[in-house]
Write an enzyme that holds these catalytic residues in place. Structure first.
Site, PDB file in Angstrom:
ATOM      1  N   ASN A 116      56.093 115.168 -62.284  1.00 34.57           N
ATOM      2  CA  ASN A 116      55.209 115.925 -63.187  1.00 34.57           C
ATOM      3  C   ASN A 116      55.633 117.376 -63.392  1.00 34.57           C
ATOM      4  OD1 ASN A 116      54.439 116.408 -60.503  1.00 34.57           O
ATOM      5  ND2 ASN A 116      52.410 117.034 -61.147  1.00 34.57           N
ATOM      6  N   GLY A 154      67.915 108.392 -57.494  1.00 36.82           N
ATOM      7  CA  GLY A 154      67.650 106.957 -57.428  1.00 36.82           C
ATOM      8  C   GLY A 154      66.174 106.642 -57.272  1.00 36.82           C
ATOM      9  N   GLY A 209      62.619 105.445 -55.748  1.00 37.98           N
ATOM     10  CA  GLY A 209      61.949 105.706 -54.485  1.00 37.98           C
ATOM     11  C   GLY A 209      62.170 104.594 -53.489  1.00 37.98           C
ATOM     12  N   GLY A 212      64.866 106.829 -51.955  1.00 45.41           N
ATOM     13  CA  GLY A 212      63.816 107.510 -51.183  1.00 45.41           C
ATOM     14  C   GLY A 212      63.627 106.840 -49.831  1.00 45.41           C
ATOM     15  N   GLU A 237      52.142 116.083 -49.545  1.00 48.20           N
ATOM     16  CA  GLU A 237      51.305 116.661 -50.608  1.00 48.20           C
ATOM     17  C   GLU A 237      51.006 115.520 -51.568  1.00 48.20           C
ATOM     18  OE1 GLU A 237      50.423 119.853 -50.680  1.00 48.20           O
ATOM     19  OE2 GLU A 237      51.731 120.623 -49.111  1.00 48.20           O
ATOM     20  N   CYS A 260      48.693 117.710 -60.340  1.00 44.03           N
ATOM     21  CA  CYS A 260      47.823 117.244 -59.257  1.00 44.03           C
ATOM     22  C   CYS A 260      46.587 118.136 -59.120  1.00 44.03           C
ATOM     23  CB  CYS A 260      48.601 117.217 -57.954  1.00 44.03           C
ATOM     24  SG  CYS A 260      49.420 118.779 -57.617  1.00 44.03           S
ATOM     25  N   GLU A 279      52.106 123.638 -47.241  1.00 44.73           N
ATOM     26  CA  GLU A 279      53.358 124.302 -47.587  1.00 44.73           C
ATOM     27  C   GLU A 279      52.981 125.662 -48.167  1.00 44.73           C
ATOM     28  OE1 GLU A 279      55.854 121.551 -49.811  1.00 44.73           O
ATOM     29  OE2 GLU A 279      55.973 120.222 -48.080  1.00 44.73           O
TER      30      GLU A 279
HETATM   31  P1  NDP Z   1      55.213 108.625 -56.431  1.00 40.51           P
HETATM   32  O1  NDP Z   1      54.485 108.618 -55.150  1.00 40.51           O
HETATM   33  O2  NDP Z   1      55.392 107.360 -57.173  1.00 40.51           O
HETATM   34  O3  NDP Z   1      56.671 109.217 -56.248  1.00 40.51           O
HETATM   35  C1  NDP Z   1      56.946 110.492 -55.698  1.00 40.51           C
HETATM   36  C2  NDP Z   1      58.391 110.509 -55.228  1.00 40.51           C
HETATM   37  O4  NDP Z   1      58.534 109.591 -54.147  1.00 40.51           O
HETATM   38  C3  NDP Z   1      59.401 110.075 -56.267  1.00 40.51           C
HETATM   39  O5  NDP Z   1      60.601 110.779 -56.092  1.00 40.51           O
HETATM   40  C4  NDP Z   1      59.564 108.613 -55.947  1.00 40.51           C
HETATM   41  O6  NDP Z   1      60.734 108.093 -56.464  1.00 40.51           O
HETATM   42  C5  NDP Z   1      59.545 108.656 -54.438  1.00 40.51           C
HETATM   43  N1  NDP Z   1      59.240 107.402 -53.765  1.00 40.51           N
HETATM   44  C6  NDP Z   1      58.575 106.328 -54.249  1.00 40.51           C
HETATM   45  N2  NDP Z   1      58.544 105.341 -53.308  1.00 40.51           N
HETATM   46  C7  NDP Z   1      59.188 105.814 -52.216  1.00 40.51           C
HETATM   47  C8  NDP Z   1      59.493 105.282 -50.926  1.00 40.51           C
HETATM   48  N3  NDP Z   1      59.136 104.038 -50.568  1.00 40.51           N
HETATM   49  N4  NDP Z   1      60.161 106.056 -50.053  1.00 40.51           N
HETATM   50  C9  NDP Z   1      60.539 107.290 -50.377  1.00 40.51           C
HETATM   51  N5  NDP Z   1      60.309 107.846 -51.591  1.00 40.51           N
HETATM   52  C10 NDP Z   1      59.628 107.135 -52.496  1.00 40.51           C
HETATM   53  O7  NDP Z   1      54.499 109.731 -57.322  1.00 40.51           O
HETATM   54  P2  NDP Z   1      54.789 110.083 -58.833  1.00 40.51           P
HETATM   55  O8  NDP Z   1      56.237 110.458 -59.002  1.00 40.51           O
HETATM   56  O9  NDP Z   1      54.212 109.012 -59.684  1.00 40.51           O
HETATM   57  O10 NDP Z   1      53.975 111.448 -58.981  1.00 40.51           O
HETATM   58  C11 NDP Z   1      52.628 111.486 -59.269  1.00 40.51           C
HETATM   59  C12 NDP Z   1      51.813 111.686 -58.010  1.00 40.51           C
HETATM   60  O11 NDP Z   1      52.212 112.877 -57.347  1.00 40.51           O
HETATM   61  C13 NDP Z   1      50.351 111.834 -58.288  1.00 40.51           C
HETATM   62  O12 NDP Z   1      49.605 111.060 -57.394  1.00 40.51           O
HETATM   63  C14 NDP Z   1      50.098 113.311 -58.041  1.00 40.51           C
HETATM   64  O13 NDP Z   1      48.794 113.626 -57.682  1.00 40.51           O
HETATM   65  C15 NDP Z   1      51.060 113.607 -56.950  1.00 40.51           C
HETATM   66  N6  NDP Z   1      51.324 115.034 -56.881  1.00 40.51           N
HETATM   67  C16 NDP Z   1      50.819 115.746 -55.834  1.00 40.51           C
HETATM   68  C17 NDP Z   1      50.993 117.115 -55.765  1.00 40.51           C
HETATM   69  C18 NDP Z   1      50.487 117.920 -54.605  1.00 40.51           C
HETATM   70  O14 NDP Z   1      50.959 119.037 -54.419  1.00 40.51           O
HETATM   71  N7  NDP Z   1      49.564 117.421 -53.802  1.00 40.51           N
HETATM   72  C19 NDP Z   1      51.720 117.834 -56.828  1.00 40.51           C
HETATM   73  C20 NDP Z   1      52.202 116.977 -57.868  1.00 40.51           C
HETATM   74  C21 NDP Z   1      52.010 115.625 -57.887  1.00 40.51           C
HETATM   75  P3  NDP Z   1      60.794 107.428 -57.935  1.00 40.51           P
HETATM   76  O15 NDP Z   1      59.889 108.151 -58.832  1.00 40.51           O
HETATM   77  O16 NDP Z   1      62.211 107.669 -58.273  1.00 40.51           O
HETATM   78  O17 NDP Z   1      60.416 106.011 -57.734  1.00 40.51           O
END
Ligand code: NDP
Length: 479
Positions: A150, A204, A206, A210, A248, A282, A460
């Site tokens: 985002n 790549g 997640g 990830g 987070e 978020c 953080e």
């Molecule tokens: P995801 O949880 O789907 O993904 C976040 C990151 O984690 C991506 O890089 C993703 O990779 C990776 N990921 C996914 N699965 C795994 C795994 N099994 N192991 C390790 N890494 C993994 O979130 P979104 O990208 O959809 O982002 C939206 C979410 O983020 C919302 O819920 C939002 O609220 C939250 N958010 C929270 C914030 C905060 O500060 N609290 C700030 C901003 C967003 P990939 O996308 O490549 O699959």
């Protein structure tokens, strides 16, 4: 444009030889390929980071600071290029990427470049025991940083900057949905003189890349920003290896509006806190609770303002609302609007997909306001993460507090009032990591940032981030 990993100071193709399509959300067209790195790619990134650690952890604070600030300056000098890349990759308005995302990424490096020179540890004299204690704050080693789509570069650098400032070496993975600015960052780091191996960027999915980072036995800590379900999964994988974790996670934040507030400022800010970045922040206030006395007036004025927001191509300067990040995400958001209607919600404006002329396959949705009867409906309890907010009235302070806290999330809350006693009572009682009073998203990078309940673990920001990325060691000297 095809993306490569940035490992040991150079760009390289993934050993996996596996690629993912990168879509432009504004038109739905694939415009590049992103590596889907595997365990082997993460392993070579680890070797590079581990080799660099010995010297980077001993690099003086002045030198680390100088390099971080240089990265910040180079990002500022390349503002236009980075902002355009971010806008194309994510669908956010170019104006937003230019005014918020990239300047903040630059600030992250500048802030932690300065903060590390001021970071100090404690000493304790054991009076009467002829002993003195001091605390060493040592870098952890190789750490993993995983960020969402985002606010791509903004959140990516929010983790990387404190990690390297504190003397760690990093393996970082941006979201595969928005990899472009993280890719470009490698070039800037090389130009700024960041020694090879200090920062390694692997791209790549997640579930592959990830997961490989989280599972790596010698990566000492994971700083993760993303969804709550992913955070829980990462915690389950990392806990048996005793990795340090900062999570987070998601939010479903209340925006509580009292009749005694400064109405015009509140109205203007509430439009922003609802729909900035297509509601994909978020911290957006997606549950709006309004004191009954001004509820009907607010409803009319708010809906009128929201209807004026222009949905359009992200690069068009007149656009207020760009494209949602991906087709699956658009479908998810649209499905929540349908559920809200099925559960008795009344759509006051928006609710439908928009076709932007010339970009008919882009992922556009009208900003949507839904009036709901209670806080227990799905649209009020589940994170939608799109341009959708709900409104409902309340009558007493007690009721407003109950509604605000009646949720599994606890990231942030916004309160609009000019009553000091109420401000203090809400500040103490709201179950969130952040409370904004008469403002929204005003950020001072020294403050602790993070969520309560299912919105996260740890904080953080400022020295909290430097504490996370260091291990305190107590030294006790008897004399
Ligand atoms: P995801 O949880 O789907 O993904 C976040 C990151 O984690 C991506 O890089 C993703 O990779 C990776 N990921 C996914 N699965 C795994 C795994 N099994 N192991 C390790 N890494 C993994 O979130 P979104 O990208 O959809 O982002 C939206 C979410 O983020 C919302 O819920 C939002 O609220 C939250 N958010 C929270 C914030 C905060 O500060 N609290 C700030 C901003 C967003 P990939 O996308 O490549 O699959």
């Amino acid at each position: 444009m095809n993306i490569q990993n940035y490992i040991n100071g150079v760009y390289r193709l993934p050993l996996s030889n596996d690629y993912i399509d990168n879509y432009n959300p504004a038109n739905g067209i694939v415009y590049g390929k992103t590596p889907n790195s595997n365990t082997e790619d993460v392993a070579i990134a680890f070797e590079a980071a581990n080799s660099a650690f010995k010297s980077w952890s001993k690099t003086t604070l002045e030198e680390r600071s100088r390099i971080l600030i240089k990265i910040s300056e180079l990002l500022e000098a390349n503002l236009e290029r980075f902002a355009k890349a971010e806008s194309i990759d994510n669908g956010k308005p170019l104006s937003l990427a230019t005014s918020i995302d990239i300047p903040r990424a630059a600030s992250n490096f500048r802030f932690f470049g300065n903060a590390i020179t001021q970071f100090a540890s404690e000493s304790h004299e054991s009076v009467g025991l002829n002993a003195v204690n001091f605390t060493l704050r040592q870098p952890l080693g190789v750490v993993g940083c995983i960020s969402p789509w985002n606010l791509p570069l903004y959140l990516f650098t929010w983790k990387i900057a404190p990690a390297i400032a504190a003397g760690n070496c990093v393996i970082a993975k941006p979201s595969e949905v928005t990899p472009m600015t993280a890719y470009l960052l490698g070039e800037i780091c090389t130009k700024a003189g960041l020694p090879k191996g200090v920062l390694n960027i692997v791209h790549g999915l997640g579930t592959t890349t990830g997961q490989a980072i989280v599972e790596h036995p010698n990566i000492k800590a994971i700083s993760f920003t993303g969804g709550t379900a992913t955070g829980a999964h990462i915690a389950r994988v990392a806990a048996p290896m005793f990795k340090k974790l900062s999570l987070e996670l998601g939010g479903k934040n209340p925006n509580i509006i009292f009749a005694d507030c400064d109405y015009d400022t509140m109205l203007e800010t509430t439009v922003r806190s609802s729909f900035a970045n297509q509601g994909q922040i978020c911290l957006c206030g997606s549950r709006i609770f309004v004191e009954e006395k001004i509820y009907e007036k607010f409803k009319k004025d708010f809906v009128q303002k929201v209807k004026q927001l222009k949905v359009g191509h992200p690069l068009d300067v007149s656009t207020n609302i760009g494209a949602l990040v991906s087709k699956p995400h658009l479908e998810k958001v649209a499905s929540y609007i349908k559920i809200a209607e099925d559960e008795g919600g009344r759509i006051l404006c928006g609710g439908i997909e928009v076709t932007v002329k010339g970009f008919e396959n882009g992922y556009y949705l009208q900003p949507t306001v839904i009036e709901v009867q209670n806080n227990s409906c799905s649209i009020n309890q589940e994170e939608v993460f799109g341009p959708v907010v709900t409104i409902m009235p309340f009558t007493t302070d007690k009721e407003a507090l109950r509604l605000a806290n009646d949720i599994k999330y606890g990231l942030s809350a916004t309160l609009w009032t000019n009553n000091l006693n109420r401000t203090m009572q809400f500040s103490q009682t709201l179950q969130t990591g952040i409370v904004w009073v008469n403002t929204w998203m005003l950020r001072d990078l020294r403050t602790p940032f993070g969520g309560a309940k299912e919105s996260g673990v740890g904080r953080e920001g400022g020295f909290e981030a430097l504490r996370f990325f260091t291990e305190p060691k107590n030294i006790c000297i008897k004399y």
